[in-house]
Design a protein around this motif. Structure first.
Motif, PDB file in Angstrom:
ATOM      1  N   ASP A   1      10.611  83.086 101.174  1.00  0.00           N
ATOM      2  CA  ASP A   1      11.151  82.882  99.829  1.00  0.00           C
ATOM      3  C   ASP A   1      10.520  83.845  98.832  1.00  0.00           C
ATOM      4  OD1 ASP A   1      12.615  80.838 100.924  1.00  0.00           O
ATOM      5  OD2 ASP A   1      11.157  79.294 100.379  1.00  0.00           O
ATOM      6  N   TRP A   2       9.213  83.997  98.936  1.00  0.00           N
ATOM      7  CA  TRP A   2       8.529  84.880  97.996  1.00  0.00           C
ATOM      8  C   TRP A   2       8.902  86.343  98.232  1.00  0.00           C
ATOM      9  CZ3 TRP A   2       6.718  82.259  94.130  1.00  0.00           C
ATOM     10  CH2 TRP A   2       6.280  80.943  94.329  1.00  0.00           C
ATOM     11  N   VAL A   3       9.141  86.699  99.486  1.00  0.00           N
ATOM     12  CA  VAL A   3       9.569  88.070  99.778  1.00  0.00           C
ATOM     13  C   VAL A   3      10.926  88.351  99.153  1.00  0.00           C
ATOM     14  CG1 VAL A   3      10.233  89.662 101.623  1.00  0.00           C
ATOM     15  CG2 VAL A   3       8.212  88.212 101.898  1.00  0.00           C
TER      16      VAL A   3
ATOM     17  N   VAL B   1      12.378  86.757  96.614  1.00  0.00           N
ATOM     18  CA  VAL B   1      12.285  86.727  95.156  1.00  0.00           C
ATOM     19  C   VAL B   1      11.619  88.000  94.622  1.00  0.00           C
ATOM     20  CG1 VAL B   1      11.179  85.537  93.216  1.00  0.00           C
ATOM     21  CG2 VAL B   1      12.351  84.228  94.985  1.00  0.00           C
ATOM     22  N   ALA B   2      10.673  88.552  95.358  1.00  0.00           N
ATOM     23  CA  ALA B   2      10.009  89.784  94.919  1.00  0.00           C
ATOM     24  C   ALA B   2      10.881  91.016  95.131  1.00  0.00           C
ATOM     25  CB  ALA B   2       8.686  89.950  95.666  1.00  0.00           C
ATOM     26  N   ALA B   3      11.740  90.991  96.175  1.00  0.00           N
ATOM     27  CA  ALA B   3      12.524  92.183  96.504  1.00  0.00           C
ATOM     28  C   ALA B   3      13.808  92.291  95.702  1.00  0.00           C
ATOM     29  CB  ALA B   3      12.852  92.179  98.005  1.00  0.00           C
ATOM     30  N   LEU B   4      14.404  91.176  95.326  1.00  0.00           N
ATOM     31  CA  LEU B   4      15.711  91.229  94.667  1.00  0.00           C
ATOM     32  C   LEU B   4      15.703  91.909  93.289  1.00  0.00           C
ATOM     33  CD1 LEU B   4      17.420  87.846  95.612  1.00  0.00           C
ATOM     34  CD2 LEU B   4      18.236  90.151  96.100  1.00  0.00           C
ATOM     35  N   PRO B   5      14.785  91.564  92.366  1.00  0.00           N
ATOM     36  CA  PRO B   5      14.853  92.200  91.037  1.00  0.00           C
ATOM     37  C   PRO B   5      14.841  93.722  91.077  1.00  0.00           C
ATOM     38  CG  PRO B   5      13.419  90.290  90.963  1.00  0.00           C
ATOM     39  CD  PRO B   5      13.761  90.497  92.396  1.00  0.00           C
ATOM     40  N   PRO B   6      13.934  94.375  91.835  1.00  0.00           N
ATOM     41  CA  PRO B   6      14.003  95.843  91.884  1.00  0.00           C
ATOM     42  C   PRO B   6      15.327  96.353  92.429  1.00  0.00           C
ATOM     43  CG  PRO B   6      11.908  95.069  92.765  1.00  0.00           C
ATOM     44  CD  PRO B   6      12.772  93.865  92.595  1.00  0.00           C
TER      45      PRO B   6
ATOM     46  N   PRO C   1      14.935  83.177  90.425  1.00  0.00           N
ATOM     47  CA  PRO C   1      14.024  82.052  90.718  1.00  0.00           C
ATOM     48  C   PRO C   1      14.718  80.802  91.245  1.00  0.00           C
ATOM     49  CG  PRO C   1      13.393  83.098  88.665  1.00  0.00           C
ATOM     50  CD  PRO C   1      14.703  83.699  89.060  1.00  0.00           C
ATOM     51  N   THR C   2      16.043  80.683  91.055  1.00  0.00           N
ATOM     52  CA  THR C   2      16.712  79.493  91.610  1.00  0.00           C
ATOM     53  C   THR C   2      16.562  79.419  93.129  1.00  0.00           C
ATOM     54  OG1 THR C   2      18.811  80.715  91.763  1.00  0.00           O
ATOM     55  CG2 THR C   2      18.419  79.436  89.756  1.00  0.00           C
TER      56      THR C   2
END
Length: 376
Positions: A25-27, A29-34, A61-62
């Protein structure tokens, strides 16, 4: 509502319950914005691309709450996306919008029946709304519906698969408990029969041979103590009323019989210590664990030339090692055989581990039953 519809409406959330969050999940969430920002910068032809980029980044974040609140997260994303689409006069054309499918999948995979029906309704409404703001081709409509339907189908399929596996594991645990209950019957019945016989003999010779009567009482005391230990070691075990008929069960010394099995690889069994010091119920469990471990090794070990079974009994308890010298394996999926062995060991206060052998050659199953757990 019809019966199937009502059953779906009243269906609970997925079982077993999902983890709250995992490292993936954290991967994500971290990869999508860029990725969203990069796509918006490169696609100058997309109307309102920076507005959509901000919206998509804000909704990322959802994904962190999609398992515990799947419908709520999907509804939030749908509401925000529809509102912005109404203001901008069109749907987002950024490819990264596809991460919304993760929320659709989560509703079908983890949500309750109401959440599943609500999620399907949102997908249908979202498809209809998109037709109002744009004039997609027939191929676009069919493709979008196919993608959404496939995503929902995968969610339902994985949900049913997990539920089926959970039911099968429960069945395996029940079978193991039934077997342990049969062991309890056999061992306790043996001791109680011995007590009854000695009591009858003692009452018969009580007047004519007090020494023999005292010896009978001593034997009764020993049998009663062993029976109590057996019952304590098996407490909590349940057995169905329609279980299979009771039958004598093997003990720890019967592990030597495994060496006489035909086939390949050959089996070498060595038992150290005093096997008679192990209670019958514990010995029966160890025999079946060793038997299952040998069966698994013969079935799965590649290029194995030998299979060693080592049993060591001492004051601390008993340890069983089943090791083959086959090709090394990095890991193995936990099957029902491993689950059953671990369940047996856990009921008797011990542990059962399986993995690559310490020397890197072959596979090892290790069972440790401390003597403190035999009578707990």
């Amino acid at each position: 509502m019809t019966s199937p519809a009502r059953a779906l409406w009243d269906a609970p959330a997925a079982s077993p319950p999902p983890p709250r969050r995992v490292w993936r999940d954290w991967v994500i969430v971290a990869a999508l914005p860029p990725l969203i920002v990069i796509e918006a910068a490169l696609r100058a032809d997309v109307p309102w691309r920076w507005l959509w980029a901000v919206v998509l980044v804000g909704l990322v974040p959802t994904l962190l709450w999609r398992r515990i609140r799947p419908f709520t997260m999907l509804a939030i994303s749908f509401a925000v996306g529809s509102t912005v689409g109404f203001v901008a006069g069109g749907d987002p054309q950024l490819i990264t919008t596809a991460y919304f499918l993760i929320l659709v999948y989560a509703v079908m995979r983890w949500g309750s029946g109401r959440a599943m029906l609500g999620g399907a309704a949102l997908v249908v409404v979202g498809t209809l709304v998109s037709l109002l703001f744009s004039a997609p081709t027939f191929g676009d409509v069919v493709g979008g519906i196919a993608v959404a339907a496939t995503t929902m189908t995968l969610g339902v399929a994985f949900r049913q698969r997990a539920a089926a596996r959970a039911r099968e594991l429960d069945r395996v645990r029940l079978v193991e408990r039934e077997q342990l209950a049969r062991d309890l019957h056999d061992t306790v019945a043996h001791h109680v029969s011995a007590i009854a016989i000695q009591a009858q003999a003692g009452s018969t010779v009580a007047e004519s041979d007090p020494v023999a009567a005292a010896e009978a009482l001593r034997i009764i005391e020993g049998e009663a103590s062993r029976t109590l230990d057996e019952m304590r070691s098996m407490v909590g075990v349940l057995r169905r009323a329609d279980a299979a008929e009771l039958a004598p069960t093997p003990g720890i010394a019967d592990i030597r019989r495994l060496a006489r099995l035909g086939g390949s690889p050959p089996i070498d069994v060595r038992i150290g210590g005093d096997p008679d010091a192990v209670p019958p119920a514990v010995g029966a469990a160890l025999f079946r664990i060793a038997q299952e471990a040998v069966t698994n090794a013969r079935r799965h070990a590649r290029d194995a030339s030998r299979l060693d079974v080592r049993v060591r009994v001492d004051a601390a308890g008993v340890r069983v090692d089943v090791v083959d010298d086959g090709a090394p394996a990095a890991s193995a999926a936990p099957g029902f055989g491993l689950t059953g062995m671990a369940e047996r060991a856990a009921v008797l206060g011990g542990t059962c581990t399986a993995g690559p052998a310490p020397d890197g050659r072959g596979w090892a199953v290790t069972v440790v039953l401390p003597s403190s757990g035999w009578s707990r």
